[in-house]
Design a protein around this motif. Structure first.
Motif, short mmCIF file in Angstrom:
data_model
loop_
_atom_site.label_atom_id
_atom_site.label_comp_id
_atom_site.label_asym_id
_atom_site.label_seq_id
_atom_site.Cartn_x
_atom_site.Cartn_y
_atom_site.Cartn_z
N ARG A 228 12.98 7.00 -30.77
CA ARG A 228 11.68 6.42 -31.12
C ARG A 228 11.07 7.11 -32.34
NH1 ARG A 228 9.16 3.27 -27.76
NH2 ARG A 228 10.31 4.18 -26.01
N GLN B 52 10.74 -3.64 -24.08
CA GLN B 52 9.75 -3.49 -25.15
C GLN B 52 10.37 -2.86 -26.40
OE1 GLN B 52 6.44 -0.97 -24.12
NE2 GLN B 52 5.24 -1.55 -25.91
N ALA B 53 11.15 -1.80 -26.21
CA ALA B 53 11.73 -1.11 -27.36
C ALA B 53 12.75 -1.99 -28.07
CB ALA B 53 12.38 0.19 -26.90
N ASN C 246 11.41 1.06 -20.31
CA ASN C 246 10.97 0.83 -21.69
C ASN C 246 11.95 0.01 -22.52
OD1 ASN C 246 8.46 2.45 -21.70
ND2 ASN C 246 9.84 4.16 -21.32
N SER C 247 13.07 -0.39 -21.92
CA SER C 247 14.13 -1.04 -22.71
C SER C 247 13.68 -2.36 -23.33
CB SER C 247 15.36 -1.28 -21.84
OG SER C 247 16.12 -0.10 -21.70
#
Length: 243
Positions: A37, A93-94, A90-91
């Motif tokens: 990130r 969204q990321a 979070n996959s």
């Protein structure tokens, strides 16, 4: 087996699983681009991560030739294959944020949709705390959610039924005589994932069909944990489909 053409491949995530894939791929001759990130924040950390892995800056210094980029930069650099090691929560969204960088490419997803700290009527106690809840489960899967969110990406659910250190070195368990699975809508994408698994050393890869079967692969996480607890934490093992 080495990749003499130095194909560029991306690994998203800097945890233990992502490190296992990046190191193995570099050893096979791939040009590896790791995505995180915030690369500067990742390199600035001086303490082990939550799983006890050494600081990434130290690990990177021990693995020359591996490049650390943002998620988008790493995905854009890949020729064909991107490996998703971003945590399940979070996959979507990321990955949605970098969809353009992955358009037309194969995304091999091994994330487990664990929801940590969820209230449960009947919690499952383990030596490391309560077993997290799978969300989604039964009527959907993270693999399907990713495919719906990224229709231009060829999603293959794989690697998820095994510890990643064993995924990249299957012959350390039973001489490699165990089974890995692939699931997805695109036949060529599953072929690419299978070829990568073959390079890792797998000889038994079972195609389960469409991405809907990712539900079963993700739900295997509970069974994997149960077997691991029965054998003793840290004991490597594999599952063989006998037919």
């Amino acid at each position: 087996m080495t990749n003499t053409q130095a194909t560029k491949i991306a690994v998203l995530g800097t945890g233990g699983g992502g490190r296992a894939h990046a190191a193995k791929l570099a050893g096979l001759g791939y040009e590896v681009h790791v995505g995180t990130r915030d690369p500067q924040a990742t390199l600035a950390r001086t303490e082990p991560d939550m799983m006890g892995n050494p600081p990434y800056q130290q690990w990177l210094a021990d693995h020359p030739g591996i490049t650390l980029n943002t998620f988008a930069e790493a995905a854009a650099a890949a020729d064909e294959i991107v490996i998703n090691g971003i945590d399940g929560a979070n996959s979507v969204q990321a990955l949605t944020a970098i969809a353009d960088a992955m358009a037309g490419k194969v995304l091999i997803d091994y994330a487990v949709p664990y929801l940590y700290g969820a209230e449960m009527e009947h919690p499952w106690p383990t030596p490391w705390g309560t077993m997290p809840k799978l969300d989604p489960c039964d009527t959907d899967s993270l693999g399907e959610q990713i495919q719906r969110a990224l229709p231009a990406v060829k999603v293959v659910k794989s690697f998820v039924t095994q510890e990643q250190e064993t995924v990249v070195n299957p012959k350390t368990v039973g001489g490699g005589e165990h089974t890995m699975f692939v699931a997805g809508e695109d036949t060529d994408a599953k072929k690419a994932a299978t070829e990568l698994l073959t390079a890792y050393g797998w000889s038994d890869v079972l195609d389960l069909g469409g991405i809907v079967t990712a539900r079963g692969l993700e739900m295997h996480a509970g069974m994997h944990s149960a077997i691991g607890l029965a054998l003793g934490l840290g004991t490597p093992f594999g599952v063989k489909v006998v037919r």
